[in-house]
Design a protein around this motif. Structure first.
Motif, PDB file in Angstrom:
ATOM      1  N   LEU A 364       0.825  -1.208   0.000  1.00  0.00           N
ATOM      2  CA  LEU A 364       0.000   0.000   0.000  1.00  0.00           C
ATOM      3  C   LEU A 364       0.863   1.264   0.000  1.00  0.00           C
ATOM      4  N   SER A 369      -2.735   6.720  -4.652  1.00  0.00           N
ATOM      5  CA  SER A 369      -4.204   6.705  -4.621  1.00  0.00           C
ATOM      6  C   SER A 369      -4.674   5.319  -5.057  1.00  0.00           C
ATOM      7  N   TRP A 372      -8.419  -0.600  -3.166  1.00  0.00           N
ATOM      8  CA  TRP A 372      -7.792  -1.771  -2.544  1.00  0.00           C
ATOM      9  C   TRP A 372      -8.738  -2.967  -2.587  1.00  0.00           C
ATOM     10  N   VAL A 387      -4.897  -0.388   8.353  1.00  0.00           N
ATOM     11  CA  VAL A 387      -5.854   0.548   7.760  1.00  0.00           C
ATOM     12  C   VAL A 387      -5.561   1.979   8.186  1.00  0.00           C
ATOM     13  N   ARG A 393      -4.401   7.078   1.615  1.00  0.00           N
ATOM     14  CA  ARG A 393      -4.101   6.645   0.258  1.00  0.00           C
ATOM     15  C   ARG A 393      -5.290   5.952  -0.406  1.00  0.00           C
ATOM     16  N   LEU A 394      -6.332   5.661   0.355  1.00  0.00           N
ATOM     17  CA  LEU A 394      -7.412   4.825  -0.153  1.00  0.00           C
ATOM     18  C   LEU A 394      -8.507   5.635  -0.839  1.00  0.00           C
ATOM     19  N   ALA A 397     -12.373   0.618  -1.319  1.00  0.00           N
ATOM     20  CA  ALA A 397     -11.967  -0.751  -0.986  1.00  0.00           C
ATOM     21  C   ALA A 397     -13.057  -1.720  -1.429  1.00  0.00           C
ATOM     22  N   LEU A 411     -11.854  -0.559   8.589  1.00  0.00           N
ATOM     23  CA  LEU A 411     -12.088   0.602   7.718  1.00  0.00           C
ATOM     24  C   LEU A 411     -13.119   1.547   8.330  1.00  0.00           C
ATOM     25  N   VAL A 418     -14.000   6.365   3.403  1.00  0.00           N
ATOM     26  CA  VAL A 418     -13.623   5.557   2.245  1.00  0.00           C
ATOM     27  C   VAL A 418     -14.791   4.654   1.853  1.00  0.00           C
ATOM     28  N   ASP A 446      -5.392   6.482 -10.582  1.00  0.00           N
ATOM     29  CA  ASP A 446      -5.446   5.581  -9.429  1.00  0.00           C
ATOM     30  C   ASP A 446      -4.784   4.243  -9.750  1.00  0.00           C
TER      31      ASP A 446
END
Length: 479
Positions: A364, A369, A372, A387, A393-394, A397, A411, A418, A446
């Motif tokens: 990760l 960006s 996931w 997490v 960066r997420l 998901a 999360l 996110v 991304d």
């Protein structure tokens, strides 16, 4: 020619990729070999038939050597046990061996003791362990050694078996050796030329019993090192293992870092991999080894792998030019931060090999960006720290697999903004839907990253099949 094994009663614990070669080698050296194996499946029966044709005794599904709680006993007359690395130290067979004063070796210990048995000069070992990155680092190291014109091979937990390497006809100048914590546990007399522990994070604790025991087994790789103990400056636990090791006089501690290296370290300066360990007057001088762009892929944790490989190679006297050439020639195995394709400005990356949180954390960190794709069998792991560190960066998901709820809850706690797609299915076809959902969440620029942080066996045969399913799904996007 008679050997120390001629006529000796040796019990080999386990068949498989290490037990079968061990049984063959010992039989060839004149030992009286009995193989005990808990399993009695079709593959085991085929391996047993092969060994029995040579005159080896094989006992499949042996209740006296099982974890079933029944009375354990050694095959009569056993003087030595050579075990496959996966057998736990708590196995009743080993309890019985301890009570009887019978030594237990792993296949690595056997290989170490057989070096030079045929009169040839034994090849030194450059040894690598760590929670993550072992295979890549050993393959990089072998590539560097080959670029230096040395006869070498990547062996141990990968490639050809160590037993084949030390008893086969081919002669080597040096071996690049990958060793797992299991293998190190059963290798008490191993003494490498130089070695590295890349990193330490909780893993295989069900086998070792505790993090302390796991770390201690990893640290065995430094015992008796002759030239260099290479450690990770960013992971103090690896340096602690160096400090605790009993090494030969003159052996040096050499660090690797993604930052500017100090004396006796390798590191990174302005896009260059540099050496301040194996140079004259290391307090003032540094040697350029390669460019960061020579590392494939140039993700931070892979640059660390390259520095560790370079450190071991330099300890063996390899030139800076060979380090550069070897890194340029290296191609990583599939499913390790492998770029699959770009579709509509989005990059799709397969890191199915990231089967624990430590590996996924590194994966990760390589991208800015990310959408996931994660989930599978958690193996007792928790995901809050992972997490929390990656939250910024997420982009989104997509969760799959049996233990996806654990990641979803992490999360919710640490990255509530996110968007999360929770796929309530564990069939192999779920990967196609996961990739389609990731495409919906992604924006140009991304990276859709498969870095599951979990094992694959709830949905797939192994991480290779999982990565192949991801790559096929991505190809269908671009069709």
């Amino acid at each position: 020619m008679p050997s120390e094994f001629t006529g000796k009663h040796v019990t080999v614990a386990g068949l498989g990729v290490s037990g079968v070669p061990a049984a063959k080698v010992l039989h060839g050296l004149g030992a009286r070999v009995t193989v005990v194996n808990d399993g009695d499946d079709e593959r085991s029966r085929a391996q047993a038939a092969q060994l029995e044709a040579l005159g080896v005794t094989v006992r499949l599904g042996d209740g006296t050597a099982s974890d079933s709680g029944s009375a354990a006993g050694l095959p009569e007359g056993t003087e030595l046990i050579v075990t496959a690395p996966g057998w736990k130290p708590t196995h009743p067979l080993f309890t019985a061996a301890e009570q009887a004063g019978v030594p237990v070796w792993g296949d690595v210990e056997l290989a170490w003791r057989l070096r030079g048995l045929d009169g040839r000069k034994p090849a030194p070992w450059l040894a690598v362990t760590g929670t993550n990155g072992k295979t890549t680092t050993v393959q990089m190291l072998a590539s560097i050694l080959k670029a230096a014109g040395l006869r070498t091979a990547a062996v141990g937990n990968i490639g050809i078996s160590l037993l084949d390497a030390v008893t086969g006809e081919e002669e080597y100048d040096v071996l690049a050796v990958e060793l797992s914590s299991y293998q190190l546990h059963w290798a008490p007399s191993l003494r490498a030329h130089s070695a590295t522990v890349l990193n330490l994070a909780p893993d295989h604790l069900d086998w070792h019993g505790s993090m302390e025991a796991y770390a201690a087994d990893k640290g065995r790789i430094y015992e008796g090192n002759r030239v260099a103990c290479v450690y990770n400056v960013a992971d103090k636990a690896t340096e602690d293992l160096v400090r605790a090791a009993d090494v030969e006089e003159g052996c040096r501690a050499v660090g690797f870092t993604l930052g500017t290296p100090g004396p006796s370290q390798l590191g990174v300066v302005e896009g260059l991999l540099v050496d301040r360990a194996f140079v004259e007057d290391r307090h003032k001088n540094a040697q350029e080894l390669a460019e960061v762009s020579d590392v494939n892929p140039p993700a931070p944790h892979n640059i660390a792998n390259a520095l560790a490989a370079a450190g071991l190679a330099r300890a063996f006297g390899v030139s800076a030019a060979a380090v550069r050439d070897g890194l340029r020639a290296f191609t990583p195995d599939a499913h390790r931060i492998a770029h699959v394709a770009d579709v509509d400005g989005v990059s799709y990356v397969d890191d199915s090999k990231a089967t624990n949180t430590h590996a996924t954390e590194a994966s990760l960190a390589a991208y800015e960006s990310i959408v996931w794709i994660a989930g599978g069998l958690a193996k007792g792991a928790t995901f809050d720290e992972l997490v929390a560190g990656a939250a910024k960066r997420l982009r989104g998901a997509v969760l799959i697999g049996a233990d996806r709820a654990l990641i979803r809850e992490a999360l919710a706690r640490h990255a509530p903004e996110v968007p999360v797609v929770d796929l309530d299915r564990t069939d192999t076809g779920a990967m196609l839907q996961a990739v389609q959902e990731a495409r919906r969440l992604a924006r140009p620029g991304d990276t859709v990253l498969l870095a599951p942080a979990c094992a694959s066996m709830d949905m797939f045969t192994n991480y290779n099949q999982r990565g192949d399913a991801f790559a096929q799904a991505v190809r269908e996007l671009g069709a």
